[in-house]
Write an enzyme that holds these catalytic residues in place. Sequence first.
Site, PDB file in Angstrom:
ATOM      1  NE  ARG A  37      -0.576  -0.185   4.990  1.00  0.00           N
ATOM      2  CZ  ARG A  37      -1.228  -0.295   6.156  1.00  0.00           C
ATOM      3  NH1 ARG A  37      -2.558  -0.345   6.139  1.00  0.00           N
ATOM      4  NH2 ARG A  37      -0.572  -0.355   7.287  1.00  0.00           N
ATOM      5  CG  HIS A  78      -3.619 -12.573   6.700  1.00  0.00           C
ATOM      6  ND1 HIS A  78      -3.110 -13.365   7.710  1.00  0.00           N
ATOM      7  CD2 HIS A  78      -2.656 -11.656   6.424  1.00  0.00           C
ATOM      8  CE1 HIS A  78      -1.909 -12.943   8.031  1.00  0.00           C
ATOM      9  NE2 HIS A  78      -1.611 -11.908   7.269  1.00  0.00           N
ATOM     10  CE  LYS A  96       3.038 -15.301  13.165  1.00  0.00           C
ATOM     11  NZ  LYS A  96       2.791 -14.065  13.952  1.00  0.00           N
ATOM     12  CG  ASP A 178       1.776 -12.192  17.077  1.00  0.00           C
ATOM     13  OD1 ASP A 178       1.968 -12.101  15.848  1.00  0.00           O
ATOM     14  OD2 ASP A 178       2.660 -12.011  17.920  1.00  0.00           O
TER      15      ASP A 178
END
Length: 372
Positions: A37, A78, A96, A178
């Site tokens: 971005r 994601h 992940k 996380d």
Amino acid sequence: MGDPHGVGIVGLGVISRAYLNTLANHPTVRVVAVADRDAARAVAAAATIPGAEAVSVERLLHHPDVATVLNLTIPAAHAEISGAAIDAGRNVYVEKPLTVTFPEGRSIIDRAASAGVRVGCAPDTVLGTGTQTARAAIDGGLIGRPLSASAVMVTPGHERWHPDPDFYYAPGGGPLLDMGPYYISALVHLLGPVRAVIGAASQLRDARVIGSGPRLGQRIPVEVPTHVTGVLEHVGGALTTLTTSFDGVATTAAPIEVQGENGTLAVPDPNNFDGEVRHLALDGPGWRALEPRAGYVAASRGVGLIDLVRADEMRPPRASGEVALHVLDVMTALLGSAAEGRRVELTTAVERPAPVPFTPAEDWLSALAPGR
């Protein structure tokens, strides 16, 4: 082997450098395009990769030379990026967790199956010599039948070192989503899939203070539990006690410990690829270190993507989307259990991935034949 497998990378934040260190010069793959971005960041990254170009996300997803999209965006993005890549007919390998919510993750796997493309997902650290040596010891009967395990991750929080840690404390973040994928993925490799969980969670602070970078001293809101603990019931009968925390300072507990009928294994941090595996035998003289006997030697981030590219009909990807969906199921079920105060049965089932044979660095860094 033919031409290298074309990869496009979306998201060029902190973790991207670790992936690029592995993939940029690997003979199995070729980084074709990068997108972010922040267009300037994409241009800077492309300048370090021979033959790569900085493009828009839309252009990357439809680039004729991109066969697999490496999705390194923040967790909240994601599902969107992976879904768009699948709809464009591309394989996906995603950082992940697979997605922020379980329904999103289920949708990604189903869409990929319908499109005939593959999904892979971090962590690939569990394919290194640390977790894989421990798995080989368990599978070889060194500790007898595994009965129980513990997995512990305690840290004061990523805001101490990460310059933009907001997403760690937003939906999709927290210590479980996380860091939990490292520990739960390792446990699936070591002990097999999970059938049910019981969880508890707390959130004792409503804000965190950034400790480094241009936003030093800025307060950010906490929107998720920052201490999550629970019990995992494995299909094989073993019980794991899991703790993940952004609230404590440190712990002396082994990252993972597996207790069996005839001994115990201390397993190294699954956030790393290697590390010492220690064994204590029943009535033995004391702890002893095991020599590495399985796993990718000196592995680094991106080896899971290479493993995916080399997979075939005989050997599915080891860091697969199906494993990641099961891990996400475990994590969201733990959070649901904590909120509802009850035992929660999982909705997914998965096979243990194929073990990784002892693979010297010069082998996995070369253009090995598919299936290895």
